[in-house]
Write a protein that holds these residues in place. Structure first.
Motif, short mmCIF file in Angstrom:
data_model
loop_
_atom_site.label_atom_id
_atom_site.label_comp_id
_atom_site.label_asym_id
_atom_site.label_seq_id
_atom_site.Cartn_x
_atom_site.Cartn_y
_atom_site.Cartn_z
N ASP A 74 -3.06 12.61 0.75
CA ASP A 74 -3.20 13.83 1.54
C ASP A 74 -4.66 14.19 1.81
N SER A 75 -5.59 13.31 1.43
CA SER A 75 -7.00 13.69 1.56
C SER A 75 -7.88 12.50 1.89
N LEU A 76 -8.81 12.74 2.80
CA LEU A 76 -9.85 11.75 3.12
C LEU A 76 -11.10 11.97 2.27
N GLY A 77 -11.06 12.96 1.42
CA GLY A 77 -12.18 13.18 0.50
C GLY A 77 -13.49 13.49 1.19
N GLY A 78 -13.42 14.16 2.32
CA GLY A 78 -14.65 14.56 3.00
C GLY A 78 -15.30 13.49 3.84
N ALA A 79 -14.67 12.34 4.00
CA ALA A 79 -15.26 11.26 4.78
C ALA A 79 -15.42 11.67 6.24
N PRO A 80 -16.55 11.31 6.86
CA PRO A 80 -16.71 11.63 8.29
C PRO A 80 -15.76 10.81 9.16
N HIS A 116 0.81 -1.22 0.00
CA HIS A 116 0.00 0.00 0.00
C HIS A 116 0.85 1.27 0.00
N HIS A 117 2.16 1.11 -0.05
CA HIS A 117 3.03 2.28 0.05
C HIS A 117 2.77 3.28 -1.07
N ASP A 118 2.59 2.80 -2.28
CA ASP A 118 2.37 3.71 -3.41
C ASP A 118 1.09 4.51 -3.24
N VAL A 119 0.07 3.89 -2.66
CA VAL A 119 -1.20 4.59 -2.43
C VAL A 119 -1.03 5.68 -1.38
N LEU A 120 -0.23 5.37 -0.34
CA LEU A 120 -0.14 6.28 0.80
C LEU A 120 1.01 7.27 0.72
N ARG A 121 1.96 7.03 -0.19
CA ARG A 121 3.18 7.85 -0.22
C ARG A 121 2.87 9.33 -0.33
N ASP A 122 2.00 9.72 -1.23
CA ASP A 122 1.67 11.13 -1.41
C ASP A 122 0.22 11.44 -1.04
N ALA A 127 -5.08 5.31 5.55
CA ALA A 127 -5.16 3.89 5.22
C ALA A 127 -6.60 3.38 5.36
N ALA A 128 -7.29 3.85 6.38
CA ALA A 128 -8.68 3.44 6.57
C ALA A 128 -9.54 3.84 5.38
N ARG A 129 -9.32 5.03 4.89
CA ARG A 129 -10.12 5.56 3.78
C ARG A 129 -9.66 5.02 2.42
N LEU A 130 -8.37 5.05 2.16
CA LEU A 130 -7.87 4.79 0.81
C LEU A 130 -7.51 3.33 0.57
N VAL A 131 -7.18 2.60 1.62
CA VAL A 131 -6.83 1.18 1.46
C VAL A 131 -8.01 0.29 1.84
N LEU A 132 -8.68 0.61 2.93
CA LEU A 132 -9.77 -0.22 3.43
C LEU A 132 -11.14 0.27 3.00
N ASP A 133 -11.19 1.34 2.21
CA ASP A 133 -12.44 1.84 1.61
C ASP A 133 -13.50 2.21 2.64
N ALA A 134 -13.09 2.81 3.73
CA ALA A 134 -14.04 3.22 4.76
C ALA A 134 -14.93 4.33 4.25
N GLU A 135 -16.22 4.21 4.51
CA GLU A 135 -17.15 5.33 4.29
C GLU A 135 -17.15 6.24 5.52
N VAL A 136 -16.96 5.63 6.69
CA VAL A 136 -16.89 6.35 7.96
C VAL A 136 -15.73 5.76 8.75
N VAL A 137 -14.98 6.63 9.42
CA VAL A 137 -13.93 6.19 10.32
C VAL A 137 -14.34 6.58 11.74
N VAL A 138 -14.18 5.64 12.67
CA VAL A 138 -14.37 5.94 14.09
C VAL A 138 -13.01 5.85 14.77
N LEU A 139 -12.65 6.87 15.50
CA LEU A 139 -11.36 6.91 16.19
C LEU A 139 -11.59 7.12 17.67
N ALA A 140 -11.13 6.18 18.46
CA ALA A 140 -11.18 6.28 19.93
C ALA A 140 -10.06 5.43 20.48
N GLN A 141 -9.52 5.82 21.62
CA GLN A 141 -8.44 5.04 22.21
C GLN A 141 -8.92 3.64 22.57
N GLY A 142 -7.97 2.73 22.73
CA GLY A 142 -8.30 1.38 23.14
C GLY A 142 -8.76 1.33 24.58
#
Length: 359
Positions: free
Chosen positions: A116-122, A108-114, A200-215
């Motif tokens: 810079d955008s989540l494309g408006g994903a929540p 996935h390095h080539d996808v993530l190397r440059d 990575a969540a958006r561009l590699v795993l195709d997330a429509e929504v990302v949830v971020l919270a500590q473990g």
């Protein structure tokens, strides 16, 4: 300081992806709960002698009250043979090498190397790990089939395997995947920073929504700034700078006995009101009554920086109870179940409901 003991495995209580819960006899003191991560130490079997870190047992910790298996001295696991150059839990006895989604050897390095955008994903940001199931419940009840990826930073538990909720949410189809960021590890993808984890969540795993919270296992000291949930404000900034749409889920409680957490927790007021410099949507649950008015009044100052969004909570209690049953996930926060702190779970579910309306 670390407390070390040797023990003997008496039996296996249960297991879930990445973790095995054991009964271990320690020094003639009877059986105690212990937890092993087979990817790090191998899989313990009854009769094995194990080296244990018993610090959490000695401290009487709730969330992490296990003896942790450090090694099976008589049966060490084989050396890893796969790729990966990221070292996580660095310079600790259990530092682990993983393949980062963003490192040069990654497919996935080539996808993530440059990138810079989540494309408006929540990106829904929350303080506590226990907010993850109710956020998903509110979101998926309003928009079934949404592909959601969880990003776990390193504010609480470092191994994602510690969380039974993650395993059960994935099994139920409520959660698509997990990305572990920073020193955290064990996700479907690994990332160096929260920023590359979001990408990575958006561009590699195709997330429509990302949830971020500590473990699981957040840390707090009863001071204005000394709590691991400060990272929630930093996550709002990360989501914004990457072109996502931050949704700041409030931590609200009616059941907590500590005054600083009654109504809107000071954790939310500090993280979103002081740390988060970027604008976010802040769903404010319409809880009704005197307590609902208190929550609205406490949240009001956040409107100087963020967009306050009133969200109805009608029907969400039944949604939450149904999710708990259907997904096999125990809704609990600080030891309080659904009806012992309903406001907490309704508030997180309201953040999910609001997020569904953004799609």
């Amino acid at each position: 300081m670390i407390r070390w003991r040797k023990g003997t495995v008496e039996g296996i209580r249960r297991e879930w992806p990445g973790a095995v819960e054991l009964d271990v006899e320690i020094g003639g003191d009877g059986a105690h709960r212990a937890l092993a991560y087979p990817a790090l130490v191998g899989r313990p079997e009854p009769g094995d002698t194990v080296l244990l870190n018993t610090t959490a047992l000695a401290m009487g910790l709730g969330t992490g009250g296990y003896a942790m298996v450090v090694a099976i001295p008589d049966r060490l696991p084989p050396d890893p043979s796969g790729p990966g150059h990221l070292v996580k839990a660095r310079y600790t006895p259990l530092q682990a090498t993983v393949l980062g989604a963003d490192e040069q050897d990654s497919p996935h390095h080539d996808v993530l190397r440059d990138a810079d955008s989540l494309g408006g994903a929540p990106v829904v940001v929350a303080d506590l790990h226990s907010a993850l199931p109710p956020i998903l419940a509110g979101l998926l009840a309003a928009r079934p089939g949404t592909r959601v990826v969880y990003v776990m930073p390193d504010g609480g538990a470092l191994p994602s395997w510690f969380s039974m909720s993650i395993a059960r949410l994935k099994d139920a189809g409520a959660l698509a995947a997990t990305v572990t960021a920073g020193q955290a590890f064990g996700g479907d993808l690994e990332a160096v920073t929260v920023h590359t984890a979001l990408l990575a969540a958006r561009l590699v795993l195709d997330a429509e929504v990302v949830v971020l919270a500590q473990g699981p296992g957040n840390l707090g000291t009863g001071t204005r700034w000394g709590f691991s949930g400060v990272s929630a404000g930093e996550a709002v900034n990360a989501a914004s700078v990457l072109g996502g749409r931050p949704v700041a889920s409030l931590r609200v409680s009616e059941g907590d006995r500590r005054e600083r957490h009654i109504g809107v927790s000071h954790h939310s007021l500090t993280a979103y009101g002081r740390v988060a410099l970027a604008r976010a949507d802040v769903p404010v649950p319409e809880l009704g009554g005197e307590f609902g008015a208190r929550v609205a009044a406490q949240a009001a100052p956040l409107g100087d920086r963020h967009a306050l969004v009133p969200v109805a909570v009608d029907g969400l209690r039944d949604v939450l109870a149904g999710a708990e049953q259907d997904w096999g996930v125990r809704l609990s926060t600080m030891g309080r179940r659904l009806d012992e702190d309903l406001a907490y779970f309704l508030t997180a579910a309201a953040a999910g409901r609001h997020t569904a309306a953004l799609l």
